[in-house]
Design a protein around this motif. Structure first.
Motif, PDB file in Angstrom:
ATOM      1  N   GLY A  50       0.847  -1.188   0.000  1.00 59.59           N
ATOM      2  CA  GLY A  50       0.000   0.000   0.000  1.00 59.59           C
ATOM      3  C   GLY A  50       0.874   1.227   0.000  1.00 59.59           C
ATOM      4  N   ILE A  51       0.247   2.387  -0.012  1.00 62.46           N
ATOM      5  CA  ILE A  51       0.970   3.652  -0.010  1.00 62.46           C
ATOM      6  C   ILE A  51       0.307   4.584   0.995  1.00 62.46           C
ATOM      7  CG2 ILE A  51      -0.387   4.790  -1.808  1.00 62.46           C
ATOM      8  CD1 ILE A  51       3.456   4.827  -1.649  1.00 62.46           C
ATOM      9  N   GLY A  52       1.085   5.487   1.576  1.00 67.23           N
ATOM     10  CA  GLY A  52       0.515   6.429   2.532  1.00 67.23           C
ATOM     11  C   GLY A  52       0.009   5.730   3.771  1.00 67.23           C
ATOM     12  N   LYS A  53      -1.143   6.182   4.272  1.00 65.28           N
ATOM     13  CA  LYS A  53      -1.716   5.594   5.482  1.00 65.28           C
ATOM     14  C   LYS A  53      -2.086   4.130   5.251  1.00 65.28           C
ATOM     15  CE  LYS A  53      -1.534   9.542   7.641  1.00 65.28           C
ATOM     16  NZ  LYS A  53      -0.965  10.331   6.509  1.00 65.28           N
ATOM     17  N   SER A  54      -2.537   3.807   4.042  1.00 68.64           N
ATOM     18  CA  SER A  54      -2.848   2.410   3.725  1.00 68.64           C
ATOM     19  C   SER A  54      -1.594   1.548   3.790  1.00 68.64           C
ATOM     20  CB  SER A  54      -3.479   2.299   2.330  1.00 68.64           C
ATOM     21  OG  SER A  54      -4.747   2.922   2.300  1.00 68.64           O
ATOM     22  N   GLY A  55      -0.453   2.153   3.448  1.00 73.59           N
ATOM     23  CA  GLY A  55       0.811   1.426   3.548  1.00 73.59           C
ATOM     24  C   GLY A  55       1.163   1.115   4.988  1.00 73.59           C
ATOM     25  N   HIS A  56       0.916   2.084   5.882  1.00 71.23           N
ATOM     26  CA  HIS A  56       1.176   1.838   7.304  1.00 71.23           C
ATOM     27  C   HIS A  56       0.305   0.698   7.822  1.00 71.23           C
ATOM     28  CE1 HIS A  56       3.839   5.204   7.644  1.00 71.23           C
ATOM     29  NE2 HIS A  56       2.903   6.103   7.364  1.00 71.23           N
ATOM     30  N   VAL A  57      -0.959   0.688   7.401  1.00 71.74           N
ATOM     31  CA  VAL A  57      -1.860  -0.380   7.822  1.00 71.74           C
ATOM     32  C   VAL A  57      -1.403  -1.712   7.243  1.00 71.74           C
ATOM     33  CG1 VAL A  57      -4.231  -1.251   7.741  1.00 71.74           C
ATOM     34  CG2 VAL A  57      -3.823   1.191   8.073  1.00 71.74           C
ATOM     35  N   ALA A  58      -0.980  -1.717   5.996  1.00 67.91           N
ATOM     36  CA  ALA A  58      -0.507  -2.946   5.359  1.00 67.91           C
ATOM     37  C   ALA A  58       0.688  -3.524   6.102  1.00 67.91           C
ATOM     38  CB  ALA A  58      -0.139  -2.674   3.900  1.00 67.91           C
ATOM     39  N   ARG A  59       1.578  -2.632   6.572  1.00 71.16           N
ATOM     40  CA  ARG A  59       2.742  -3.095   7.324  1.00 71.16           C
ATOM     41  C   ARG A  59       2.295  -3.766   8.625  1.00 71.16           C
ATOM     42  NH1 ARG A  59       8.071  -1.526   7.075  1.00 71.16           N
ATOM     43  NH2 ARG A  59       7.566   0.279   5.780  1.00 71.16           N
ATOM     44  N   LEU A  97      -3.803  -2.658  -0.382  1.00 74.16           N
ATOM     45  CA  LEU A  97      -4.737  -1.766   0.295  1.00 74.16           C
ATOM     46  C   LEU A  97      -4.704  -0.374  -0.323  1.00 74.16           C
ATOM     47  CD1 LEU A  97      -3.796  -3.983   2.496  1.00 74.16           C
ATOM     48  CD2 LEU A  97      -4.629  -2.344   4.178  1.00 74.16           C
ATOM     49  N   SER A  98      -5.882   0.160  -0.601  1.00 75.15           N
ATOM     50  CA  SER A  98      -6.021   1.542  -1.056  1.00 75.15           C
ATOM     51  C   SER A  98      -7.488   1.906  -0.974  1.00 75.15           C
ATOM     52  CB  SER A  98      -5.526   1.708  -2.498  1.00 75.15           C
ATOM     53  OG  SER A  98      -5.865   2.991  -2.996  1.00 75.15           O
ATOM     54  N   LYS A  99      -7.815   2.966  -0.241  1.00 72.73           N
ATOM     55  CA  LYS A  99      -9.228   3.352  -0.119  1.00 72.73           C
ATOM     56  C   LYS A  99      -9.813   3.680  -1.485  1.00 72.73           C
ATOM     57  CE  LYS A  99     -12.443   6.758   1.699  1.00 72.73           C
ATOM     58  NZ  LYS A  99     -12.622   8.051   2.399  1.00 72.73           N
ATOM     59  N   SER A 100      -9.130   4.523  -2.240  1.00 69.16           N
ATOM     60  CA  SER A 100      -9.649   4.935  -3.549  1.00 69.16           C
ATOM     61  C   SER A 100      -9.436   3.869  -4.613  1.00 69.16           C
ATOM     62  CB  SER A 100      -8.967   6.229  -4.001  1.00 69.16           C
ATOM     63  OG  SER A 100      -7.603   5.981  -4.303  1.00 69.16           O
ATOM     64  N   GLY A 101      -8.406   3.044  -4.415  1.00 68.08           N
ATOM     65  CA  GLY A 101      -8.078   2.035  -5.408  1.00 68.08           C
ATOM     66  C   GLY A 101      -7.385   2.605  -6.627  1.00 68.08           C
ATOM     67  N   GLU A 102      -7.056   3.899  -6.574  1.00 72.11           N
ATOM     68  CA  GLU A 102      -6.463   4.561  -7.736  1.00 72.11           C
ATOM     69  C   GLU A 102      -5.035   5.057  -7.478  1.00 72.11           C
ATOM     70  OE1 GLU A 102      -7.677   4.452 -10.583  1.00 72.11           O
ATOM     71  OE2 GLU A 102      -9.818   4.083 -10.303  1.00 72.11           O
ATOM     72  N   ALA A 103      -4.412   4.600  -6.390  1.00 70.78           N
ATOM     73  CA  ALA A 103      -3.043   5.031  -6.101  1.00 70.78           C
ATOM     74  C   ALA A 103      -2.118   4.588  -7.234  1.00 70.78           C
ATOM     75  CB  ALA A 103      -2.576   4.434  -4.777  1.00 70.78           C
ATOM     76  N   ARG A 104      -1.542   5.570  -7.939  1.00 68.95           N
ATOM     77  CA  ARG A 104      -0.739   5.224  -9.124  1.00 68.95           C
ATOM     78  C   ARG A 104       0.479   4.386  -8.775  1.00 68.95           C
ATOM     79  NH1 ARG A 104       3.490   8.788  -9.223  1.00 68.95           N
ATOM     80  NH2 ARG A 104       3.276  10.705  -8.007  1.00 68.95           N
ATOM     81  N   GLU A 105       0.962   4.506  -7.510  1.00 68.09           N
ATOM     82  CA  GLU A 105       2.140   3.729  -7.104  1.00 68.09           C
ATOM     83  C   GLU A 105       1.871   2.230  -7.115  1.00 68.09           C
ATOM     84  OE1 GLU A 105       2.427   7.758  -5.069  1.00 68.09           O
ATOM     85  OE2 GLU A 105       0.877   6.267  -5.459  1.00 68.09           O
ATOM     86  N   LEU A 106       0.593   1.833  -7.095  1.00 66.91           N
ATOM     87  CA  LEU A 106       0.244   0.409  -7.085  1.00 66.91           C
ATOM     88  C   LEU A 106       0.264  -0.219  -8.480  1.00 66.91           C
ATOM     89  CD1 LEU A 106      -2.762   0.275  -4.556  1.00 66.91           C
ATOM     90  CD2 LEU A 106      -0.538  -0.834  -4.278  1.00 66.91           C
TER      91      LEU A 106
END
Length: 318
Positions: A50-59, A97-106
């Motif tokens: 994940g990226i951002g806050k979703s990345g923290h949760v994924a960790r 994980l991504s709330k929007s599902g549109e995180a380009r990093e994914l």
């Protein structure tokens, strides 16, 4: 202008998130079952990303899975595009994980999973997003507002992600039949590790055991009791089984003519015991409930060790 009330704000946030969690609970269905079975059948690791806050949760989800018997790791979505995709292999499962599902990093991770037929489980609030469409299994978060009134900061959404990760981890734990003994292997340190150690790890055995015979005179029993310094002596029957226990209380009750008795006449029969495989936390509970400071450890009714409350204290259980 009304005065700021922190309690009101705090309650509003907690109530909003609690309501969202209730919606998430009610929405669980076949996709959750398939996700659990896919993770259970994985030959490799669960790769959380994940990226951002979703990345923290994924960790955090990766750490929870790893500590409960499911090999898992976290791969940062941005770093994946710069070589870390090589950490994902055949037999793995990707949990993105991504709330929007549109995180380009994914994007690169999604393409990589598709190219090498690596199962992809998505946790997102948008089914028609890039992540939602790419997923083999979609775990859809409810359409619940963030707890912030004007600033759309991740609050409710990350709570939902975290809780769903916990639900997956616990479902997998029970699916695997994961036990407290298994859990202890992954938690050797700190108070939790101490609570999960076994009685056999902490007990005194062999030459440290304070034992005497049923027919032994009390002078002999007292000498053993004094020498070993546990405040108690175990009494064994002719067949080697533990038949009784002598403590300070037994001595006081037989004070008159004490030295004219045998150990078998003074002892308390059928004493409280514990098995070597019992957890230290269980031994502590027994000691607290029965208000005793020492327990004999028995295997097939034969004494193999002794555990004092001080042993639990030194191990960090208390």
């Amino acid at each position: 202008m009304s005065a700021f009330d922190a309690i009101v704000v705090g309650q509003r946030v907690l109530n909003a998130e609690a309501e969202a969690l209730s919606q998430l609970s009610e929405s669980l269905g076949d996709s959750f079952v398939r996700a659990v079975e896919t993770l259970f059948d994985a030959k490799g690791r669960v790769v959380c990303t994940g990226i951002g806050k979703s990345g923290h949760v994924a960790r955090k989800i990766a750490a929870t899975l790893a500590s409960t018997g499911s090999p898992a790791m976290f791969v940062h979505a941005a770093e994946a595009s710069h070589g870390d995709l090589g950490m994902i292999g055949q037999g793995d499962v990707v949990l993105a994980l991504s709330k929007s599902g549109e995180a380009r990093e994914l994007s690169d991770s999604l393409a990589y999973a598709k190219r090498f037929a690596i199962p992809l489980i998505a946790i997102t609030a948008m089914a028609d997003s890039q992540l939602g469409r790419a997923a083999d299994i979609l775990l859809l978060l409810p359409d619940a507002p963030e707890a912030t009134a004007e600033v759309n900061a991740p609050t409710t959404s990350t709570t939902l992600q975290m809780a769903l990760g916990d639900a997956l981890a616990v479902a997998l734990l029970e699916r695997r039949g994961f036990t407290a003994s298994d859990f202890r292997v992954f938690h050797p340190g700190g108070k939790l590790g101490a609570m999960l150690r076994t009685v056999g790890d902490l007990m005194h055995d062999h030459d440290e055991l304070p034992l005497t015979r049923e027919a032994a005179p009390m002078s002999e029993a007292l000498l053993m009791m004094s020498e070993k310094r546990f405040g108690a002596v175990g009494v064994v029957a002719p067949d080697g089984t533990l038949s009784g226990l002598i403590t300070d209380g037994d001595l006081r009750r037989h004070m008159d003519g004490l030295m004219s008795h045998t150990a078998g006449e003074v002892m308390t029969r059928a004493p409280l015991t514990i098995a070597p495989g019992a957890l230290a936390a269980e031994a502590l509970k027994v000691m607290n409930d029965r208000r005793v400071t020492v327990l004999f450890v028995v295997h097939q009714k034969r004494p193999v060790g002794i555990l004092h409350v001080h042993d639990l204290l030194r191990a960090g259980v208390i």
